[in-house]
Design an enzyme around this catalytic site. Structure first.
Site, PDB file in Angstrom:
ATOM      1  N   ARG A  99       0.852  -1.185   0.000  1.00  0.00           N
ATOM      2  CA  ARG A  99       0.000   0.000   0.000  1.00  0.00           C
ATOM      3  C   ARG A  99       0.886   1.234   0.000  1.00  0.00           C
ATOM      4  O   ARG A  99       1.885   1.277   0.743  1.00  0.00           O
ATOM      5  CB  ARG A  99      -0.890   0.071   1.252  1.00  0.00           C
ATOM      6  CG  ARG A  99      -1.857  -1.062   1.430  1.00  0.00           C
ATOM      7  CD  ARG A  99      -2.936  -1.098   0.390  1.00  0.00           C
ATOM      8  NE  ARG A  99      -3.731   0.124   0.285  1.00  0.00           N
ATOM      9  CZ  ARG A  99      -4.563   0.379  -0.719  1.00  0.00           C
ATOM     10  NH1 ARG A  99      -4.684  -0.468  -1.719  1.00  0.00           N
ATOM     11  NH2 ARG A  99      -5.270   1.491  -0.736  1.00  0.00           N
ATOM     12  N   LEU A 101       1.795   4.744   1.231  1.00  0.00           N
ATOM     13  CA  LEU A 101       1.500   5.434   2.487  1.00  0.00           C
ATOM     14  C   LEU A 101       1.646   6.943   2.281  1.00  0.00           C
ATOM     15  O   LEU A 101       2.560   7.396   1.595  1.00  0.00           O
ATOM     16  CB  LEU A 101       2.452   4.939   3.578  1.00  0.00           C
ATOM     17  CG  LEU A 101       2.248   3.450   3.907  1.00  0.00           C
ATOM     18  CD1 LEU A 101       3.454   2.868   4.622  1.00  0.00           C
ATOM     19  CD2 LEU A 101       0.974   3.257   4.735  1.00  0.00           C
ATOM     20  N   HIS A 117      12.716  -2.791  -1.700  1.00  0.00           N
ATOM     21  CA  HIS A 117      12.146  -2.675  -3.031  1.00  0.00           C
ATOM     22  C   HIS A 117      12.929  -3.583  -3.974  1.00  0.00           C
ATOM     23  O   HIS A 117      14.163  -3.582  -3.956  1.00  0.00           O
ATOM     24  CB  HIS A 117      12.208  -1.225  -3.513  1.00  0.00           C
ATOM     25  CG  HIS A 117      11.586  -1.039  -4.857  1.00  0.00           C
ATOM     26  ND1 HIS A 117      10.213  -1.049  -5.040  1.00  0.00           N
ATOM     27  CD2 HIS A 117      12.132  -0.896  -6.088  1.00  0.00           C
ATOM     28  CE1 HIS A 117       9.950  -0.902  -6.327  1.00  0.00           C
ATOM     29  NE2 HIS A 117      11.101  -0.805  -6.985  1.00  0.00           N
ATOM     30  N   LEU A 152       7.462   7.954  -3.677  1.00  0.00           N
ATOM     31  CA  LEU A 152       7.364   6.501  -3.866  1.00  0.00           C
ATOM     32  C   LEU A 152       8.734   5.882  -4.159  1.00  0.00           C
ATOM     33  O   LEU A 152       9.453   6.329  -5.055  1.00  0.00           O
ATOM     34  CB  LEU A 152       6.404   6.194  -5.035  1.00  0.00           C
ATOM     35  CG  LEU A 152       6.167   4.707  -5.317  1.00  0.00           C
ATOM     36  CD1 LEU A 152       5.373   4.054  -4.197  1.00  0.00           C
ATOM     37  CD2 LEU A 152       5.474   4.520  -6.654  1.00  0.00           C
TER      38      LEU A 152
HETATM   39  C1  GAR Z   1       9.524  -8.624  -2.071  1.00  0.00           C
HETATM   40  O1  GAR Z   1      10.130  -9.010  -3.269  1.00  0.00           O
HETATM   41  C2  GAR Z   1       9.647  -7.127  -1.874  1.00  0.00           C
HETATM   42  O2  GAR Z   1      10.842  -6.610  -2.363  1.00  0.00           O
HETATM   43  C3  GAR Z   1       8.474  -6.626  -2.660  1.00  0.00           C
HETATM   44  O3  GAR Z   1       7.443  -7.541  -2.400  1.00  0.00           O
HETATM   45  C4  GAR Z   1       8.008  -8.816  -2.146  1.00  0.00           C
HETATM   46  C5  GAR Z   1       7.445  -9.336  -0.841  1.00  0.00           C
HETATM   47  O4  GAR Z   1       7.836 -10.656  -0.621  1.00  0.00           O
HETATM   48  N1  GAR Z   1       8.113  -5.292  -2.282  1.00  0.00           N
HETATM   49  C6  GAR Z   1       7.653  -4.390  -3.129  1.00  0.00           C
HETATM   50  O5  GAR Z   1       7.459  -4.623  -4.301  1.00  0.00           O
HETATM   51  C7  GAR Z   1       7.355  -3.042  -2.516  1.00  0.00           C
HETATM   52  N2  GAR Z   1       7.277  -2.030  -3.526  1.00  0.00           N
HETATM   53  P1  GAR Z   1       7.647 -11.314   0.808  1.00  0.00           P
HETATM   54  O6  GAR Z   1       6.199 -11.041   1.236  1.00  0.00           O
HETATM   55  O7  GAR Z   1       7.896 -12.773   0.607  1.00  0.00           O
HETATM   56  O8  GAR Z   1       8.628 -10.668   1.752  1.00  0.00           O
END
Ligand code: GAR
Length: 215
Positions: A99, A101, A117, A152
């Site tokens: 989400r 923020l 990220h 972001l």
């Molecule tokens: C991870 O790859 C993280 O980098 C990404 O979501 C995934 C969560 O995996 N985050 C984003 O894309 C944020 N913009 P997880 O739930 O197994 O930790």
């Protein structure tokens, strides 16, 4: 935003939206490495997030705050902040929290809010980073842990990990290679913030070693 060395045990609150493998890596590192603190709570905006089961099995307090039950971003952010602050956190971790923020929320946690990220920021902010990296033809991809600012996927970079992009990579093979690195760098960054070992100067972050020597 400078942090001094801390002596009190710290409290970590982790926000997730899905499977929570980064949260799991942080919880495990905190326990096995004997960090001076604990994961006080795991909060998800999705009741069905698989990561919640792991947290509960570890005896960690969990909360669910479904963003769909709020009329707008501001009311959700305010409720989320109240939920987080009930655990008096020193560090708040966005571990796959999907989400956006608002600025007021981010300012409230300035200097203690970390995000991971799945790209080498400032390349590929936003979604579908692995797909976009392959389409752009980059030879190197990776992950970034950064302090969160109201923009972001932006903020002082605490850690990055780089992986090669193979000719035959698809989105899922590349994502798996990056995720392995996420699990390595995220706990290191969370621990450094928890221990007050991050020196922030604009967008540049220096991480002090445990004994105070620069690394
Ligand atoms: C991870 O790859 C993280 O980098 C990404 O979501 C995934 C969560 O995996 N985050 C984003 O894309 C944020 N913009 P997880 O739930 O197994 O930790």
């Amino acid at each position: 935003m400078d942090a001094t060395h801390k002596t009190q045990p710290g409290r970590i609150v982790i926000l997730i939206s899905g499977r929570g493998t980064n949260m799991e890596a942080i919880v495990r590192a905190c326990a096995t490495e004997g960090w001076p603190g604990q994961v006080a709570a795991v909060i998800s905006n999705r009741g069905g997030a698989p990561g919640l089961a792991f947290a509960r099995a570890q005896g960690i307090h969990t909360d669910v705050l479904d963003h769909r039950e709020f009329r707008n971003r501001e009311t959700f952010d305010a409720a989320l902040a109240a939920c987080i602050d009930a655990h008096a956190p020193d560090v708040v971790v966005l571990a796959g929290f999907m989400r956006v923020l608002g600025a007021a929320f981010v300012r409230h946690y300035a200097g203690r809010l970390l995000n991971i990220h799945p790209s080498l920021l400032p390349a590929f902010p936003g979604l579908a980073t692995h797909r976009r990296a392959i389409d752009a033809g980059v030879k190197w991809h990776g992950a970034t842990v950064h302090l969160v600012t109201p923009d972001l996927d932006h903020g002082p970079i605490v850690a990055q990990a780089v992986v090669p992009v193979a000719d035959d990579d698809d989105e899922s093979s590349l994502a798996a290679r990056v995720l392995e690195q996420e699990h390595r760098i995220f706990p290191v960054a969370v621990r450094a913030l928890l221990e007050g070992r991050l020196q922030v100067d604009g967008l540049r972050v220096r991480t002090l070693a445990v004994q105070g020597a620069a690394v």
